[in-house]
Structure formats: C-alpha cells, structure tokens
Scaffold this active site. Sequence first.
Site, PDB file in Angstrom:
ATOM      1  N   HIS A  33       0.863  -1.189   0.000  1.00  0.00           N
ATOM      2  CA  HIS A  33       0.000   0.000   0.000  1.00  0.00           C
ATOM      3  C   HIS A  33       0.895   1.233   0.000  1.00  0.00           C
ATOM      4  O   HIS A  33       1.756   1.388   0.859  1.00  0.00           O
ATOM      5  CB  HIS A  33      -0.864  -0.049   1.262  1.00  0.00           C
ATOM      6  N   ASP A  35       1.099   5.232   0.084  1.00  0.00           N
ATOM      7  CA  ASP A  35       0.406   6.486   0.392  1.00  0.00           C
ATOM      8  C   ASP A  35       1.068   7.655  -0.308  1.00  0.00           C
ATOM      9  O   ASP A  35       2.254   7.912  -0.115  1.00  0.00           O
ATOM     10  CB  ASP A  35       0.437   6.745   1.905  1.00  0.00           C
ATOM     11  N   HIS A  66      -2.602   4.775  -2.917  1.00  0.00           N
ATOM     12  CA  HIS A  66      -3.617   5.529  -2.178  1.00  0.00           C
ATOM     13  C   HIS A  66      -3.306   7.015  -2.317  1.00  0.00           C
ATOM     14  O   HIS A  66      -2.396   7.521  -1.673  1.00  0.00           O
ATOM     15  CB  HIS A  66      -3.589   5.078  -0.700  1.00  0.00           C
ATOM     16  N   ASP A 173      -7.763   0.858   6.560  1.00  0.00           N
ATOM     17  CA  ASP A 173      -6.484   1.572   6.561  1.00  0.00           C
ATOM     18  C   ASP A 173      -6.362   2.494   7.774  1.00  0.00           C
ATOM     19  O   ASP A 173      -7.059   3.498   7.852  1.00  0.00           O
ATOM     20  CB  ASP A 173      -6.370   2.385   5.262  1.00  0.00           C
TER      21      ASP A 173
HETATM   22  C1  DX5 Z   1      -2.635   7.310   6.663  1.00  0.00           C
HETATM   23  C2  DX5 Z   1      -2.304   6.258   5.657  1.00  0.00           C
HETATM   24  C3  DX5 Z   1      -2.079   4.894   6.181  1.00  0.00           C
HETATM   25  C4  DX5 Z   1      -0.954   4.739   7.177  1.00  0.00           C
HETATM   26  C5  DX5 Z   1      -1.332   3.610   8.079  1.00  0.00           C
HETATM   27  O1  DX5 Z   1      -2.943   8.484   5.970  1.00  0.00           O
HETATM   28  O2  DX5 Z   1      -3.347   6.175   4.699  1.00  0.00           O
HETATM   29  O3  DX5 Z   1      -1.889   3.973   5.097  1.00  0.00           O
HETATM   30  O4  DX5 Z   1       0.281   4.486   6.603  1.00  0.00           O
HETATM   31  O5  DX5 Z   1      -0.381   3.480   9.069  1.00  0.00           O
HETATM   32  P1  DX5 Z   1      -0.623   2.619  10.391  1.00  0.00           P
HETATM   33  O6  DX5 Z   1      -0.884   1.210   9.975  1.00  0.00           O
HETATM   34  O7  DX5 Z   1       0.662   2.776  11.141  1.00  0.00           O
HETATM   35  O8  DX5 Z   1      -1.801   3.213  11.114  1.00  0.00           O
HETATM   36 ZN    ZN Z   2      -3.230   4.665   3.110  1.00  0.00          ZN
END
Ligand code: DX5
Ligand code: ZN
Length: 216
Positions: A33, A35, A66, A173
């Site tokens: 994934h 970001d 994403h 997520d």
């Molecule tokens: C937040 C992101 C997530 C983030 C999740 O904006 O979309 O994908 O990386 O991280 P964790 O799993 O640490 O909450």
């Molecule tokens: Zn994300």
Amino acid sequence: KDKIWNPSLLAADFTKLGKELNDLSNEGIDWIHIDILDGHFAPNISIGSDPIKQLREVSDLFFDIHLMVVHPETFIPKFIEAGADSISFHVETEDDIEKCFALIEEAGIKKGLVISPDTPVDALKPYLNNIDLITVMSVYPGFGGQSFIENSLDRIKEIKKLTKDYDILVAVDGGVNSKTIEKVKDAGADVFVAGTAIFNGDKSKNIKLLNNIIHD
Ligand code: DX5
Ligand code: ZN
C-alpha cells in the site's frame, strides 16, 4: 475468501526500500500500500511517482496506490506510468470522479475509492458499479501510527452490507495492529493495510503474529 495483507510503505525504512519490498515478498506478502500525500489534502508529504517507478523495477508486489492529493486527476496518469496495479482516490475529492475513473480504466488496472472517517458511507453508493476496491480510513488521513477510530467497525460492516452484491474488496487503513485486527476481521474486512504494525521491529515476526490472530 482469503484475507489480503497490504503493508503500508509509509512505515518502511526509506534507506532501503527495495530490500523492504523484497523482504515482504519472501514473507508471502502480495500487496504493498503506497500512500501519496501532497501536503494539501492532509498535512503531510510523502513521495511522487518517480521513486515508485524505480521500485517497480525491483518488485513484483501488487502496487496499491492511495492518493491523498487535492487533484487526483493530475496524478493518476503519472502513477499509471509508474506501474500502479491499483489506484484509489478519495470520494471527498472535488475533481470529477467519473473522469478519474475513466483515466484508470483506460490503463486496465483496478480502481478504488477511499472514504475518510467523517464522510457518510452513503457517499459511496453512486459508484458501486464502477469500483474494485473500497478503502475505509480508520484514522484521519496523513500519518502512520495513529490509533484506530472505534466507530470504523460499524462503518466497515455497513459498507460490507452495501457491497454484498458487488465484486468489491473492502480494505481497512489505519491503526490496524495486534490489538485491533481481530475486531477488524470480525467486521468483515477483506484487505488489511498495516504500516507500523508490520514495519516496526522484525517484519517476519510481526507478520506471523498478525497472521496467527486472524487465522485463529
Ligand atoms: C494514513 C495512511 C495509512 C498509514 C497507516 O494516511 O493512509 O496507510 O500508513 O499506518 P498505520 O498502519 O501505522 O496506522
Ligand atoms: Zn493509506
């Protein structure tokens, strides 16, 4: 249906990204994934499409992009070119959603919508015929390591109900870790995005621990 692990690159060690991806493949992980933050949609900046293109050269993982950007329409072509397997953008965008879909469709890759914690799930309804993936944000967009917002569980259940007659994967997520994953699974999620819970410390151990919890 088998659950899909979707480690979030944001929490990886950026001094050795290629190795991080290969380690995941060796652990049997299929998806990554990614970001993309532009500093306007949410108060953080991550990376652009050029580094992703480089990673594409060294990894066969399924690249799940994403987009947390104000103008997805501008960036979709760049991430297609970089080798995305799936591109998701936020249903809250002010860009033309159908136009964004058309760009992704042209590339023949999967398309998805992401929904932020405060957006009513009904916002997704008009698009169910058109998407492969819904990502439910269980934290506010922007950062890894935040805590899971509890009412996301009801939202996941609601979205699973909405999508029961469609071929749509539901991803969760944010804040998914050894303490929350069981509830997330019980709510019906198909895809688990997890950043810190996988990359903090020993990835192999972390993945085994999380796997044990959901396969119990
Ligand atoms: C937040 C992101 C997530 C983030 C999740 O904006 O979309 O994908 O990386 O991280 P964790 O799993 O640490 O909450
Ligand atoms: Zn994300």
